[in-house]
Design an enzyme around this catalytic site. Structure first.
Site, PDB file in Angstrom:
ATOM      1  N   TYR A 141       0.817  -1.217   0.000  1.00 63.71           N
ATOM      2  CA  TYR A 141       0.000   0.000   0.000  1.00 63.71           C
ATOM      3  C   TYR A 141       0.851   1.267   0.000  1.00 63.71           C
ATOM      4  O   TYR A 141       0.436   2.294  -0.528  1.00 63.71           O
ATOM      5  CB  TYR A 141      -0.894   0.035   1.245  1.00 63.71           C
ATOM      6  CG  TYR A 141      -2.106  -0.848   1.157  1.00 63.71           C
ATOM      7  CD1 TYR A 141      -1.991  -2.229   1.203  1.00 63.71           C
ATOM      8  CD2 TYR A 141      -3.378  -0.300   1.048  1.00 63.71           C
ATOM      9  CE1 TYR A 141      -3.111  -3.039   1.144  1.00 63.71           C
ATOM     10  CE2 TYR A 141      -4.504  -1.098   0.988  1.00 63.71           C
ATOM     11  CZ  TYR A 141      -4.365  -2.473   1.044  1.00 63.71           C
ATOM     12  OH  TYR A 141      -5.475  -3.256   0.987  1.00 63.71           O
ATOM     13  N   LYS A 189       4.261 -15.167   3.286  1.00 62.35           N
ATOM     14  CA  LYS A 189       4.529 -15.942   2.059  1.00 62.35           C
ATOM     15  C   LYS A 189       6.046 -16.130   2.005  1.00 62.35           C
ATOM     16  O   LYS A 189       6.720 -15.771   1.030  1.00 62.35           O
ATOM     17  CB  LYS A 189       3.968 -15.175   0.852  1.00 62.35           C
ATOM     18  CG  LYS A 189       3.988 -15.921  -0.463  1.00 62.35           C
ATOM     19  CD  LYS A 189       2.972 -17.040  -0.561  1.00 62.35           C
ATOM     20  CE  LYS A 189       3.222 -17.859  -1.820  1.00 62.35           C
ATOM     21  NZ  LYS A 189       2.366 -19.048  -1.912  1.00 62.35           N
ATOM     22  N   ASP A 221      -1.660 -18.559   1.333  1.00 67.00           N
ATOM     23  CA  ASP A 221      -2.562 -19.347   0.478  1.00 67.00           C
ATOM     24  C   ASP A 221      -3.233 -20.464   1.290  1.00 67.00           C
ATOM     25  O   ASP A 221      -4.448 -20.658   1.222  1.00 67.00           O
ATOM     26  CB  ASP A 221      -1.835 -19.889  -0.774  1.00 67.00           C
ATOM     27  CG  ASP A 221      -0.501 -20.563  -0.467  1.00 67.00           C
ATOM     28  OD1 ASP A 221      -0.032 -20.512   0.690  1.00 67.00           O
ATOM     29  OD2 ASP A 221       0.095 -21.138  -1.410  1.00 67.00           O
ATOM     30  N   ASP A 245      -6.030  -7.468   4.554  1.00 70.77           N
ATOM     31  CA  ASP A 245      -7.194  -6.929   3.845  1.00 70.77           C
ATOM     32  C   ASP A 245      -8.016  -8.080   3.278  1.00 70.77           C
ATOM     33  O   ASP A 245      -9.233  -8.157   3.458  1.00 70.77           O
ATOM     34  CB  ASP A 245      -6.707  -5.996   2.726  1.00 70.77           C
ATOM     35  CG  ASP A 245      -7.855  -5.407   1.939  1.00 70.77           C
ATOM     36  OD1 ASP A 245      -8.846  -4.982   2.561  1.00 70.77           O
ATOM     37  OD2 ASP A 245      -7.769  -5.377   0.690  1.00 70.77           O
ATOM     38  N   ASP A 249     -11.780  -9.793   4.886  1.00 67.37           N
ATOM     39  CA  ASP A 249     -13.031  -9.884   4.115  1.00 67.37           C
ATOM     40  C   ASP A 249     -13.498 -11.331   4.038  1.00 67.37           C
ATOM     41  O   ASP A 249     -14.693 -11.621   4.120  1.00 67.37           O
ATOM     42  CB  ASP A 249     -12.841  -9.360   2.673  1.00 67.37           C
ATOM     43  CG  ASP A 249     -13.342  -7.933   2.486  1.00 67.37           C
ATOM     44  OD1 ASP A 249     -13.085  -7.104   3.380  1.00 67.37           O
ATOM     45  OD2 ASP A 249     -13.976  -7.638   1.450  1.00 67.37           O
TER      46      ASP A 249
END
Ligand code: NAD
Ligand code: IPM
Ligand code: MN
Length: 361
Positions: A141, A189, A221, A245, A249
């Site tokens: 970001y 990751k 993942d 983020d 959700d």
């Protein structure tokens, strides 16, 4: 006590849900003998239209001069062709950065009554209670360089973290875990990205300060799958900005709706509070939005910025009671085998207010 809250309702359903949150907070504060000093300022698309910028100077000044900022949501389809730095979302990122909160707490609690609304089986989600700690000021970001070189047909963003940025958010996550079920899952990751290797090494280092907390690591993942298969196994989940983020959700599936999820951002000059959902252009202006995520966010304002634990707990209890009594908004009634009453945004807000009154009086 007196609590000075700046409301930046923003776009789409932002004002609809924020109005209900503020009204509920006012009722709770008043009964407790506290004063909410409220002001409102523009942010996002509405500010682009009126002031020519998604974060007007006046809004930022008022935010820095408040005890807390309550934000609705920003964004709208009409801005979709603008570059990232001109969009409504840029106003949100700018206010996050200016207020300085780096730890975004996103609790995902599965109310039993809403299990029927989730595509997951009730026995998978019943009792799930996860605290996502999302790093909010780093990663893709804010990392530089970033650019879309149209002539070259190439674009790039940078996922960048310093050890210090990871350590400070990790400490907050470990401290939360100590007060909860003493488990922390760090998501990265690290099998592919150097930045994730730094992340993992730093979390392991910080963990030595918290020997009572059990630490595990998951790749993002696999984590996306584990969250759906066995959400009850997780207590505190620590992630970098973008992974947080996405996973938060996804946890809307566990809670039965994205409209149920609140958040609080701490660690900076002024705490920033926002439900995790967006401006929902598909339902904006119709009175269909679920205000409960925003209302639960209001409870977090009272708790974290006002120290008003009784009032915050009363709001959370009222939300639970209203759900137990069978009241739903349309997003909570996708499956409604019992034919529960489906309320508009304002009606749901009023139900919670009445219930807060009963609880606190
Ligand atoms: P969204 O969260 O706005 O909506 C996703 C889906 O969830 C939609 O179907 C929507 O109707 C539903 N939904 C969301 N909140 C709801 C609520 N309270 N009650 C009932 N249903 C709800 O995400 P999107 O559609 O991907 O994004 C729309 C805009 O919002 C974009 O401009 C995006 O950038 C912005 N956005 C802003 C924020 C924020 O300001 N904090 C957060 C996320 C997205
Ligand atoms: C959220 C939103 C924001 C984010 C956007 C609108 C900038 O999706 O708060 O989850 O990505 O942080
Ligand atoms: Mn998001």
């Amino acid at each position: 006590m007196k609590l000075k809250v700046l409301v930046t309702a923003g776009d789409g359903i932002g004002p609809e849900v924020t109005n209900e949150a503020v009204a509920v907070m006012q009722v709770a504060a008043e009964i407790g003998g506290h004063t909410l000093e409220l002001a409102e300022k523009r942010i996002g698309g509405i500010a682009i239209k009126t002031d020519g910028t998604p974060l007007p100077e006046e809004t930022l000044k008022a935010a820095l001069d408040s005890d807390a900022v309550l934000l609705g949501a920003v964004g709208g389809n009409e801005f979709n062709s603008l570059p990232p730095d001109k969009r409504p979302e840029a106003g949100l990122l700018a206010i996050r950065s200016a207020l300085g909160g780096f730890a975004n707490l996103r609790p995902a609690f599965a109310f039993k009554e809403l299990a029927v609304n989730s595509p997951l089986r009730p026995e998978i989600i019943d009792g799930a209670d996860i605290m996502f700690v999302r790093e909010l000021l780093g990663g893709l970001y804010f990392g530089k360089p970033r650019e879309w070189d149209k002539a070259k047909g190439e674009a790039w963003n940078t996922m960048r973290y310093t050890t210090g940025e990871v350590a400070r958010v990790a400490r907050i996550a470990f401290q939360l875990a100590q007060k909860r079920r003493k488990k922390l899952c760090s998501v990265d990751k690290a099998n592919v990205l150097e930045v994730s290797q730094l992340w993992r090494a730093t979390v392991i280092e910080v963990a030595t300060e918290f020997p009572d907390v059990e630490l595990e690591h998951q790749y993002v993942d696999a984590m996306a799958m584990h969250l759906m298969n066995r959400p009850k196994d997780f207590d505190v989940v620590l992630t970098e900005n973008l992974f947080g983020d996405i996973l938060s959700d996804e946890s809307g599936v566990i809670t039965g709706s994205l409209g149920m999820l609140p958040s609080a951002t701490i660690g900076g000059k002024v705490n920033l509070y926002e439900p995790i959902h967006g401006s929902a252009p598909d339902i904006a202006g119709k009175g269909l939005a679920n205000p409960l995520g925003a209302i639960l966010t209001g409870a977090l304002v009272l708790r974290h910025s006002g120290g008003l634990e009784t009032e915050a707990a009363a709001i959370e209890k009222a939300v639970r009671k209203v759900l137990e009594e069978g009241f739903r908004t349309p997003d909570l009634a996708r499956a409604n085998p019992q034919g529960f009453p489906v309320l508009k945004t304002k009606e749901m807000g009023a139900k919670v207010r009445e219930t807060v009154q009963q609880i606190l009086k």
